[in-house]
Motif scaffolding. Structure first.
Motif, PDB file in Angstrom:
ATOM      1  N   GLU A  69       0.852  -1.183   0.000  1.00 58.85           N
ATOM      2  CA  GLU A  69       0.000   0.000   0.000  1.00 58.85           C
ATOM      3  C   GLU A  69       0.890   1.237   0.000  1.00 58.85           C
ATOM      4  OE1 GLU A  69       0.169  -2.199   2.419  1.00 58.85           O
ATOM      5  OE2 GLU A  69       0.693  -1.188   4.301  1.00 58.85           O
ATOM      6  N   MET A  70       0.362   2.315  -0.533  1.00 56.41           N
ATOM      7  CA  MET A  70       1.073   3.601  -0.536  1.00 56.41           C
ATOM      8  C   MET A  70       0.110   4.635   0.026  1.00 56.41           C
ATOM      9  SD  MET A  70       2.658   3.727  -4.429  1.00 56.41           S
ATOM     10  CE  MET A  70       1.137   3.953  -5.352  1.00 56.41           C
ATOM     11  N   ILE A  71       0.494   5.229   1.131  1.00 58.68           N
ATOM     12  CA  ILE A  71      -0.324   6.271   1.750  1.00 58.68           C
ATOM     13  C   ILE A  71       0.487   7.564   1.702  1.00 58.68           C
ATOM     14  CG2 ILE A  71      -1.453   6.999   3.888  1.00 58.68           C
ATOM     15  CD1 ILE A  71      -1.621   3.874   4.531  1.00 58.68           C
ATOM     16  N   ASP A  72      -0.112   8.636   1.225  1.00 57.19           N
ATOM     17  CA  ASP A  72       0.578   9.913   0.999  1.00 57.19           C
ATOM     18  C   ASP A  72       1.888   9.692   0.227  1.00 57.19           C
ATOM     19  OD1 ASP A  72      -1.475  11.120   2.363  1.00 57.19           O
ATOM     20  OD2 ASP A  72      -0.323  11.535   4.182  1.00 57.19           O
ATOM     21  N   PRO A  73       1.830   9.015  -0.917  1.00 57.32           N
ATOM     22  CA  PRO A  73       3.069   8.694  -1.638  1.00 57.32           C
ATOM     23  C   PRO A  73       3.680   9.911  -2.331  1.00 57.32           C
ATOM     24  CG  PRO A  73       1.179   8.029  -2.944  1.00 57.32           C
ATOM     25  CD  PRO A  73       0.631   8.526  -1.622  1.00 57.32           C
ATOM     26  N   ALA A  74       5.000   9.849  -2.489  1.00 59.30           N
ATOM     27  CA  ALA A  74       5.716  10.877  -3.249  1.00 59.30           C
ATOM     28  C   ALA A  74       6.831  10.196  -4.030  1.00 59.30           C
ATOM     29  CB  ALA A  74       6.306  11.917  -2.298  1.00 59.30           C
ATOM     30  N   ILE A  75       7.153  10.739  -5.183  1.00 53.06           N
ATOM     31  CA  ILE A  75       8.268  10.215  -5.967  1.00 53.06           C
ATOM     32  C   ILE A  75       9.473  11.112  -5.726  1.00 53.06           C
ATOM     33  CG2 ILE A  75       9.119   9.853  -8.310  1.00 53.06           C
ATOM     34  CD1 ILE A  75       6.290   8.850  -8.981  1.00 53.06           C
ATOM     35  N   LEU A  76      10.530  10.513  -5.179  1.00 55.50           N
ATOM     36  CA  LEU A  76      11.719  11.287  -4.799  1.00 55.50           C
ATOM     37  C   LEU A  76      12.703  11.408  -5.953  1.00 55.50           C
ATOM     38  CD1 LEU A  76      12.490   9.832  -1.253  1.00 55.50           C
ATOM     39  CD2 LEU A  76      11.003  11.752  -1.866  1.00 55.50           C
ATOM     40  N   GLU A  77      12.781  10.358  -6.758  1.00 48.65           N
ATOM     41  CA  GLU A  77      13.709  10.356  -7.891  1.00 48.65           C
ATOM     42  C   GLU A  77      13.003   9.714  -9.073  1.00 48.65           C
ATOM     43  OE1 GLU A  77      17.413   8.278  -7.166  1.00 48.65           O
ATOM     44  OE2 GLU A  77      17.459   9.025  -5.103  1.00 48.65           O
ATOM     45  N   ALA A  78      13.297  10.212 -10.268  1.00 46.21           N
ATOM     46  CA  ALA A  78      12.746   9.602 -11.478  1.00 46.21           C
ATOM     47  C   ALA A  78      13.761   9.797 -12.589  1.00 46.21           C
ATOM     48  CB  ALA A  78      11.420  10.254 -11.860  1.00 46.21           C
ATOM     49  N   ASP A  79      14.129   8.708 -13.272  1.00 44.08           N
ATOM     50  CA  ASP A  79      15.017   8.870 -14.422  1.00 44.08           C
ATOM     51  C   ASP A  79      14.780   7.805 -15.476  1.00 44.08           C
ATOM     52  OD1 ASP A  79      16.711   6.694 -13.274  1.00 44.08           O
ATOM     53  OD2 ASP A  79      17.138   8.282 -11.807  1.00 44.08           O
ATOM     54  N   GLY A  80      15.375   8.021 -16.617  1.00 46.54           N
ATOM     55  CA  GLY A  80      15.181   7.122 -17.746  1.00 46.54           C
ATOM     56  C   GLY A  80      13.830   7.356 -18.393  1.00 46.54           C
ATOM     57  N   GLN A  81      13.518   6.539 -19.369  1.00 47.19           N
ATOM     58  CA  GLN A  81      12.275   6.695 -20.109  1.00 47.19           C
ATOM     59  C   GLN A  81      11.869   5.348 -20.663  1.00 47.19           C
ATOM     60  OE1 GLN A  81      11.912  10.355 -22.504  1.00 47.19           O
ATOM     61  NE2 GLN A  81      11.206   9.018 -24.148  1.00 47.19           N
ATOM     62  N   ASP A  82      10.585   5.060 -20.581  1.00 50.07           N
ATOM     63  CA  ASP A  82      10.093   3.759 -21.012  1.00 50.07           C
ATOM     64  C   ASP A  82       8.664   3.937 -21.526  1.00 50.07           C
ATOM     65  OD1 ASP A  82      10.035   0.887 -21.191  1.00 50.07           O
ATOM     66  OD2 ASP A  82       8.748   0.915 -19.419  1.00 50.07           O
ATOM     67  N   THR A  83       8.354   3.285 -22.626  1.00 50.97           N
ATOM     68  CA  THR A  83       7.001   3.369 -23.189  1.00 50.97           C
ATOM     69  C   THR A  83       6.365   1.990 -23.186  1.00 50.97           C
ATOM     70  OG1 THR A  83       7.657   5.202 -24.621  1.00 50.97           O
ATOM     71  CG2 THR A  83       5.639   4.042 -25.213  1.00 50.97           C
ATOM     72  N   ALA A  84       5.145   1.890 -22.675  1.00 51.10           N
ATOM     73  CA  ALA A  84       4.430   0.612 -22.691  1.00 51.10           C
ATOM     74  C   ALA A  84       2.927   0.884 -22.633  1.00 51.10           C
ATOM     75  CB  ALA A  84       4.859  -0.266 -21.508  1.00 51.10           C
ATOM     76  N   GLU A  85       2.173  -0.147 -22.961  1.00 47.80           N
ATOM     77  CA  GLU A  85       0.713  -0.006 -22.975  1.00 47.80           C
ATOM     78  C   GLU A  85       0.164  -0.018 -21.547  1.00 47.80           C
ATOM     79  OE1 GLU A  85      -1.962  -3.226 -24.560  1.00 47.80           O
ATOM     80  OE2 GLU A  85      -2.154  -1.755 -26.172  1.00 47.80           O
ATOM     81  N   GLU A  86      -0.787   0.856 -21.291  1.00 49.59           N
ATOM     82  CA  GLU A  86      -1.462   0.885 -19.993  1.00 49.59           C
ATOM     83  C   GLU A  86      -2.959   0.781 -20.175  1.00 49.59           C
ATOM     84  OE1 GLU A  86      -0.349   4.040 -17.294  1.00 49.59           O
ATOM     85  OE2 GLU A  86       1.775   3.852 -17.838  1.00 49.59           O
ATOM     86  N   GLY A  87      -3.600   0.263 -19.140  1.00 50.92           N
ATOM     87  CA  GLY A  87      -5.053   0.274 -19.055  1.00 50.92           C
ATOM     88  C   GLY A  87      -5.416   0.755 -17.673  1.00 50.92           C
TER      89      GLY A  87
END
Ligand code: NI
Length: 178
Positions: A69-87
């Motif tokens: 579970e994630m409560i009050d989530p935050a993203i601290l770091e993000a890098d790179g790039q990726d493409t994929a299908e989502e639903g």
């Protein structure tokens, strides 16, 4: 535990920013339990609280063998790039390619109110970002081009033309016979 009805595209709660939880109490823990059950019955890999009509910053994920579970989530770091299908469980049968950072570091509270960090790549990183987007009122198709989004929305309306409202009851998943 109980299954919660899903809010589909058109429900205003999907388009607003959800509120911080801050204090994790029994009510939040019950919500988390119900959300896991609802996600499992819907065969999803993630679910945000506003998808069950609760505008609080709570989400659950079950991806790449990791269930949390994630409560009050935050993203601290993000890098790179990726493409994929989502639903998305709130837009059934509609899928689109989304480009997102390939690796992230998440910080959130767990069901005991303890703060944790988690590094994620691949499907798990994608699911985390998709669910945090929900908490900010963002849907996956907001990330695709305007033309593509119009196509997806037209398909959605076509497939929903005989349906009314935006609440979908979730049925228990049939027991698996092995
Ligand atoms: Ni979704």
């Amino acid at each position: 535990m109980s299954l919660l009805p899903l809010h589909l595209l058109g429900s205003p709660v999907l388009r607003r920013r959800s509120d911080e939880v801050k204090a994790v109490d029994d009510g939040v823990r019950r919500l988390v339990d119900d959300m896991f059950e609802t996600m499992d019955a819907s065969r999803g890999i993630g679910l945000a609280a506003n998808q069950v009509g609760v505008a609080r910053r709570v989400a659950v994920v079950d991806a790449d063998g990791d269930r949390f579970e994630m409560i009050d989530p935050a993203i601290l770091e993000a890098d790179g790039q990726d493409t994929a299908e989502e639903g998305c469980l709130s837009i059934p049968e509609i899928y689109g390619d989304v480009t997102r950072p390939a690796r992230i570091v998440l910080e959130a509270l767990d069901r005991h109110g303890a703060r944790y960090r988690k590094e994620a790549t691949g499907l798990k990183a994608r699911a985390i970002q998709h669910e945090i987007d929900h908490l900010d009122g963002i849907l996956f198709f907001d990330h695709v081009s305007l033309i593509k989004r119009k196509l997806l929305l037209a398909r959605w309306r076509r497939e929903r033309k005989d349906e009314e409202g935006y609440i979908k009851e979730v049925r228990p998943a049939p027991a698996r016979s092995e």
